[in-house]
Design an enzyme around this catalytic site. Structure first.
Site, PDB file in Angstrom:
ATOM      1  N   ASP A  80       0.883  -1.074  -0.038  1.00 50.13           N
ATOM      2  CA  ASP A  80      -0.003   0.032  -0.129  1.00 50.13           C
ATOM      3  C   ASP A  80       0.706   1.261   0.111  1.00 50.13           C
ATOM      4  O   ASP A  80       1.872   1.231   0.681  1.00 50.13           O
ATOM      5  CB  ASP A  80      -0.794   0.044   1.302  1.00 50.13           C
ATOM      6  CG  ASP A  80      -1.883   1.072   1.251  1.00 50.13           C
ATOM      7  OD1 ASP A  80      -2.794   1.070   0.270  1.00 50.13           O
ATOM      8  OD2 ASP A  80      -1.831   2.039   2.063  1.00 50.13           O
ATOM      9  N   HIS A  83       4.273   4.441  -3.473  1.00 47.39           N
ATOM     10  CA  HIS A  83       5.058   5.716  -3.862  1.00 47.39           C
ATOM     11  C   HIS A  83       5.457   6.537  -2.784  1.00 47.39           C
ATOM     12  O   HIS A  83       6.272   7.375  -2.974  1.00 47.39           O
ATOM     13  CB  HIS A  83       4.170   6.380  -4.709  1.00 47.39           C
ATOM     14  CG  HIS A  83       2.689   6.415  -4.247  1.00 47.39           C
ATOM     15  ND1 HIS A  83       1.618   5.358  -4.421  1.00 47.39           N
ATOM     16  CD2 HIS A  83       1.820   7.456  -3.308  1.00 47.39           C
ATOM     17  CE1 HIS A  83       0.485   5.858  -3.912  1.00 47.39           C
ATOM     18  NE2 HIS A  83       0.534   6.760  -3.296  1.00 47.39           N
ATOM     19  N   ASP A 183      -9.768   4.620  -1.997  1.00 46.16           N
ATOM     20  CA  ASP A 183      -8.915   5.865  -2.652  1.00 46.16           C
ATOM     21  C   ASP A 183      -9.799   7.002  -2.976  1.00 46.16           C
ATOM     22  O   ASP A 183      -9.284   8.175  -2.956  1.00 46.16           O
ATOM     23  CB  ASP A 183      -7.419   5.565  -3.126  1.00 46.16           C
ATOM     24  CG  ASP A 183      -6.501   4.938  -2.214  1.00 46.16           C
ATOM     25  OD1 ASP A 183      -6.359   5.352  -1.104  1.00 46.16           O
ATOM     26  OD2 ASP A 183      -5.738   3.888  -2.760  1.00 46.16           O
TER      27      ASP A 183
END
Length: 213
Positions: A80, A83, A183
Site C-alpha cells: 500500500d 509511492h 482511495d
C-alpha cells in the site's frame, strides 16, 4: 510522553502531491511536514527507517521478520502507498519475502504520475502487477485511455502477430484493474449512480486481473 527527560515524537504517515518519490518526505532533505504539505492519515504512524539497516537496526529487523512471516502465510502481498515507500526499504522487504517464498506475488499501489518512475520502481522491486483504477479517470476520454492502457489488447485488434511468436517490447508489469477502490469517491458521488455498472463492465472486459472493493 510525560517524562520531561524522555520525549517521544511521532508523525502521521500520508502522501505528498507532486512529490519526487525518490526523496523520502520524512527524511532530512525534506521539509514537507513543516510546510504542512503531507496529506496525513491519522490512523497510522510514519516509521523512520533511514537509508539502510544500519540507521535503525531494530526496526529493519522487526519488519523483516514480519514480512517473512506474512510471506509464509499468503500467496501474494500488496504494498500500500508504495509511492511513499523508500526504494531501499521496499527492496529489502521484498527480498525478505522472496527469501521465504520465492513464488510470492507482489502487487503494488503505485501512483507516481510518471511512467518512467513507475518503470523504475517496478523494475527495481520486481513487482508482478500494479493496481490501476477506472475511477481515477476525470472524463470518458480518459476512461477510454485507461481501459486501453491497462485492460490489455482489444479483441479483434490489428496488432501485428507472427504466428505464436510475440515481439518483445519494454513494458510495465501487468495491471490489477479495479473499478473503484477506497482511495476515491464512489461513482454516485462524483459521476452518477447509473455509471456504476458500466464502469465495472469496462473493467471486467479488460484482458487482465480485475477486482472491486
Amino acid at each position: 510522553l510525560f517524562n520531561p527527560l524522555d520525549y517521544h515524537v511521532f508523525a502521521n504517515n500520508g502522501w505528498v502531491g507532486n512529490w519526487d518519490i525518490r526523496v523520502d518526505f520524512a527524511g532530512p532533505l525534506s521539509s514537507a511536514y513543516f510546510r504542512r504539505e503531507v496529506v496525513a492519515w491519522a490512523d497510522c504512524v510514519k516509521l523512520r527507517y533511514g537509508n539502510s539497516p544500519a540507521d535503525n537496526p531494530w526496526l529493519w529487523e522487526h519488519m523483516r521478520r514480519y514480512t517473512s512471516q506474512m510471506a509464509s502465510y499468503f500467496y501474494a502481498l500488496r504494498i500500500d502507498n508504495c509511492h511513499s515507500t523508500p526504494l531501499s526499504v521496499g527492496e529489502y522487504m521484498i527480498d525478505a519475502a522472496r527469501g521465504t517464498n520465492p513464488n510470492i506475488i507482489v502487487v503494488a499501489e503505485l501512483f507516481t504520475g510518471s511512467e518512467e518512475l513507475d518503470s523504475l520502481y517496478a523494475g527495481q522491486l520486481g513487482m508482478n502487477a500494479l493496481i490501476r483504477e477506472a475511477m481515477a479517470a476525470p472524463d470518458t476520454h480518459d476512461l477510454g485511455r485507461i481501459v486501453l492502457r491497462h485492460g490489455g489488447r482489444p479483441v479483434g485488434s490489428m496488432t501485428q502477430c507472427l504466428g505464436d511468436a510475440r515481439i518483445l517490447h519494454p513494458s510495465l508489469p501487468p495491471s490489477c484493474f479495479v473499478d473503484c477502490t477506497h482511495d476515491n469517491e464512489m461513482p454516485t458521488e462524483i459521476r452518477t449512480s447509473e455509471d456504476t455498472l458500466p464502469n465495472a463492465a469496462l473493467v471486467a472486459m479488460g484482458i487482465c486481473a480485475s477486482w472491486s472493493t
